[in-house]
Scaffold this active site. Structure first.
Site: not given
Length: 106
Positions: A65-67, A94
């Site tokens: 995952y990332c932003r 996120m």
């Protein structure tokens, strides 16, 4: 590579005993909180990031995952090219995450 909704991600992760959660955000983004037990590798570190990915155990299942889901999608594609069979991208990253996070701020 497979894109998973948060519901699919949480459900699959809960029953996956071979899982590794991978956070590919920057240090500044991670400072706001990280998903429990996630390994942090900054996508923007270029070759260092690639080297770190190559050092990972290819037999594991990676939940990335990332932003927003963009960098993690790119990371999953890179992992696939490097021979990883199971890399799952968190759709929306996120920004869409409603689960728990662990604060790294003291």
């Amino acid at each position: 590579m497979e894109d998973l909704t948060q519901e699919e991600w949480v459900e699959q992760l809960a029953t996956d005993e071979n899982a590794v959660v991978l956070d590919v955000r920057t240090d500044a983004e991670v400072a706001d909180g990280i998903i429990q037990n996630a390994v942090h590798l900054d996508f923007y570190k270029g070759q260092e990031f690639v080297n770190n990915i190559e050092a990972l155990d290819k037999s594991k299942n990676y939940y990335v995952y990332c932003r927003s889901g963009n960098r993690s999608g790119q990371a999953c594609k890179l992992m696939e090219q490097l021979g990883f069979e199971n890399a799952y991208n968190l759709e929306g990253g996120m920004l869409a995450w409603t689960g728990d996070v662990v604060s790294l701020k003291s």
